[in-house]
Design a protein around this motif. Structure first.
Motif, short mmCIF file in Angstrom:
data_model
loop_
_atom_site.label_atom_id
_atom_site.label_comp_id
_atom_site.label_asym_id
_atom_site.label_seq_id
_atom_site.Cartn_x
_atom_site.Cartn_y
_atom_site.Cartn_z
N ARG A 91 11.22 -10.67 0.35
CA ARG A 91 11.01 -9.92 1.58
C ARG A 91 9.55 -10.02 2.03
NH1 ARG A 91 13.32 -5.79 -0.01
NH2 ARG A 91 11.52 -4.68 -0.89
N TYR A 92 8.66 -9.85 1.10
CA TYR A 92 7.23 -9.94 1.40
C TYR A 92 6.86 -11.36 1.82
CZ TYR A 92 2.17 -9.38 0.64
OH TYR A 92 0.81 -9.34 0.79
N ASP A 148 4.60 -9.45 14.91
CA ASP A 148 4.69 -10.05 13.56
C ASP A 148 3.57 -9.52 12.67
OD1 ASP A 148 6.90 -11.50 14.23
OD2 ASP A 148 5.83 -13.39 14.58
N HIS A 197 -4.52 -9.25 -0.80
CA HIS A 197 -3.88 -8.43 0.23
C HIS A 197 -4.92 -7.63 1.01
CE1 HIS A 197 -0.45 -6.34 2.02
NE2 HIS A 197 -1.11 -5.21 1.86
N ALA A 257 12.18 -8.20 -3.80
CA ALA A 257 10.95 -7.65 -3.22
C ALA A 257 9.97 -8.76 -2.87
CB ALA A 257 10.31 -6.66 -4.18
N THR A 281 4.52 -4.06 5.64
CA THR A 281 5.35 -4.50 4.52
C THR A 281 4.81 -3.96 3.20
OG1 THR A 281 5.94 -6.55 5.66
CG2 THR A 281 6.27 -6.50 3.28
N LYS A 282 5.70 -3.44 2.37
CA LYS A 282 5.30 -2.86 1.09
C LYS A 282 5.03 -3.98 0.09
CE LYS A 282 6.74 0.36 -2.53
NZ LYS A 282 7.82 1.25 -3.02
N ARG A 299 -5.74 -7.79 5.05
CA ARG A 299 -5.69 -6.60 5.91
C ARG A 299 -7.02 -6.39 6.63
NH1 ARG A 299 -1.79 -2.62 4.68
NH2 ARG A 299 -2.87 -1.43 6.30
N ASP A 343 8.75 -13.74 3.10
CA ASP A 343 9.32 -14.12 4.39
C ASP A 343 8.48 -13.57 5.54
OD1 ASP A 343 11.33 -15.47 3.14
OD2 ASP A 343 12.87 -13.96 3.43
N ASP A 344 8.08 -12.30 5.44
CA ASP A 344 7.24 -11.72 6.49
C ASP A 344 5.89 -12.44 6.57
OD1 ASP A 344 9.15 -9.87 7.17
OD2 ASP A 344 8.31 -8.24 5.95
N ALA A 364 4.38 -5.95 11.69
CA ALA A 364 5.47 -5.91 10.70
C ALA A 364 4.95 -6.27 9.31
CB ALA A 364 6.58 -6.87 11.11
N PHE A 365 4.09 -7.28 9.26
CA PHE A 365 3.55 -7.66 7.96
C PHE A 365 2.63 -6.57 7.40
CE2 PHE A 365 -0.12 -9.30 5.63
CZ PHE A 365 0.52 -9.71 4.47
#
Length: 522
Positions: free
Chosen positions: A439-440, A504, A393, A436, A511-512, A397, A442-443, A507-508
């Motif tokens: 959701r992660y 997009d 992650h 959880a 995302t938590k 980032r 999909d983003d 939004a990602f």
């Protein structure tokens, strides 16, 4: 008799049988070779209930005797398989369910009467068996099988294979070593389907289909070593499940899914890289990269024709420049498929599958000095998954900083980082709350797909260069004008999608994570 069968099947060309039988590696066989004709009839209900339960029931004639065998589904992919087996003598060439063991076999079958059973297909095989003792405590039965499988309706398929079965001992690596040695004598292919599976496919008339990667179940109590083995087996299973479809060339998903499997496998090796012996990692990663590269041109041309060329062709039907480009692209795609088929059918591909199998089943990563790193293999996987996911992650980032103004090469690096993150999340998702994770994921998937389209458009220039290299003066007239139309069309589209792409990413980025960030630090 209830037992566990540990075997490895290798498909051979009929013209190589004599050479393989005379292979020096088989020179240490004990006793004389024994040849028998084996005729086995496979039974099931009209609705194929046993097949639905992943069971096979056969009656085999051995001389003047009959033996009934019930087998469960193979456990293992891309190499050695293990499976439940219940064998019992019967008095005629029909099943006798009463002869099955009370415990084990009946638990598998469920409610069933003999009156429901009928012949579905049969195998008629000439089998020559030899026994080897390659290592202390190990005994391997080497069976050369030639013959055919026939359905009740008259369809048939030839059989020519070597079956290696571990009869004594637990040194599974000995099977792989023998298989690798035979593959150097003549080209072999790992056969992952049993004769029964091939017989059912013939009887049902099943086409050579493709499949996505199935669900990967890793339990919190699994060790890191167990998780690594499950993940690698899962990737290899996905790979070989799409072989037949890729070879047929009838559906582009075959090659696509094999490439996805290889990307997942490369990602898996990368995830555990710090724990693996460097030489082992480098060797396996290089071979996986070779295979992925062999599939690249075929898949690139599939994507070009389906995703990039098709919308332009629909907008300008009958345009001669686009027609010329389509012809050139299809010819280049066929050349790509030739290269892909050659790779799949090569001894190098077979050796790769066997070496990965030996590495996983033999726990080859243990061959390193004891250290704090190597000791992590025996810790629960959940103690490591947070750290691994957090690392991926952070890398993504970092690659995405300044995304709105990033040049194409920086966005390409971000796409690769996101792909690695997505695969890592998929490997360990069973350890975390499903909502959880979804959701992660999909983003992440939406952003990755958008960046993937950018990369597809960016490859058009390289593909046009490949037309020159592959076809030269034989390329159809006018294809370059068609290429310009495709580039112009999608160049306009990239400008239009830019604001959504930036949204997009933002939004990602917000995302938590679904893992514990506190545990993932470090």
């Amino acid at each position: 008799m209830s037992d566990q069968e540990i075997e490895l099947k290798l498909r051979m060309r009929p013209e190589d049988v004599a050479r393989l039988r005379a292979a020096p590696v088989l020179g240490g066989a004990t006793g004389r070779a024994v040849t028998r004709q084996l005729r086995s009839v496979y039974y099931d209900t009209p609705d194929l209930r046993l097949h639905g339960r992943a069971l096979t029931l056969r009656v085999r004639r051995q001389g003047q005797k009959f033996v009934q065998t019930l087998k469960s589904a193979p456990d293992g992919v891309g190499g050695v398989t293990t499976r439940g087996e219940w064998e019992s003598p019967v008095t005629e060439a029909r099943p006798n369910l009463a002869a099955l063991p009370v415990n084990g076999a009946w638990d598998q079958i469920g409610p069933l009467s003999e009156g429901e059973l009928r012949p579905v297909f049969e195998s008629d095989i000439k089998r020559t068996v030899r026994k080897l003792v390659p290592a202390d405590g190990a005994e391997i039965e080497v069976a050369f099988d030639q013959g055919e499988i026939r359905t009740a309706e008259g369809q048939s398929m030839p059989v020519a294979e070597i079956e290696l079965e571990l009869k004594q001992g637990d040194d599974v690596k000995a099977l792989y070593d023998l298989a690798l040695a035979l593959n150097e004598v003549a080209p072999l292919r790992v056969e992952t389907r049993t004769k029964a599976e091939r017989g059912y496919a013939l009887a049902i008339g099943a086409a050579e289909g493709w499949s996505k990667a199935g669900r990967l179940d890793i339990a919190p109590e699994d060790t890191v070593e167990m998780a690594l083995a499950r993940i690698v087996r899962h990737c290899v299973g996905h790979l070989v499940a799409n072989e037949a479809c890729a070879l047929s060339g009838g559906n582009p998903e075959g090659i696509h899914q094999m490439r996805v499997a290889l990307r997942r496998l490369r990602s898996a090796l990368s995830v555990f890289k710090d724990l693996l012996p460097p030489a082992q990692y480098a060797d396996l990663a290089a071979e996986v990269k070779w295979l992925a590269g062999a599939f690249g041109p075929a898949r690139d041309w599939d994507v070009f024709l389906e995703d990039l060329f098709a919308p332009v062709d629909q907008a300008f039907p009958g345009d001669p420049a686009l027609a010329a480009l389509a012809e050139a692209a299809r010819r280049c795609r066929e050349l790509g498929y030739v290269r892909a088929r050659e790779a799949i059918l090569s001894p190098r591909y077979t050796a790769l599958l066997l070496r990965i199998g030996a590495w996983v089943d033999g726990r080859g990563w243990r061959d390193q000095p004891v250290s704090e790193q190597s000791a992590r293999f025996f810790q629960p996987v959940h103690t490591l998954s947070d750290r691994l996911l957090a690392k991926r992650h952070r890398q993504a980032r970092k690659r995405g900083k300044g995304f709105a103004h990033a040049p194409p090469d920086a966005r390409h690096e971000l796409r690769i980082a996101l792909k690695k993150l997505r695969y890592a999340a998929d490997f360990f998702r069973a350890l975390y709350p499903p909502k959880a994770v979804k959701r992660y994921a999909d983003d992440l998937a939406g952003l990755q797909d958008a960046l993937g389209h950018l990369q597809d458009v960016a490859t058009v220039g390289r593909l046009m260069g490949a037309v020159d290299d592959a076809l030269g003066a034989k390329a159809p007239d006018g294809w370059r004008q068609g290429a310009g139309m495709v580039l112009g069309w999608h160049g306009r589209g990239l400008v239009a999608m830019e604001p959504r792409l930036v949204e997009d990413w933002e939004a990602f980025a917000a995302t938590k994570p679904f893992w514990s960030e506190a545990k993932g630090i470090g």
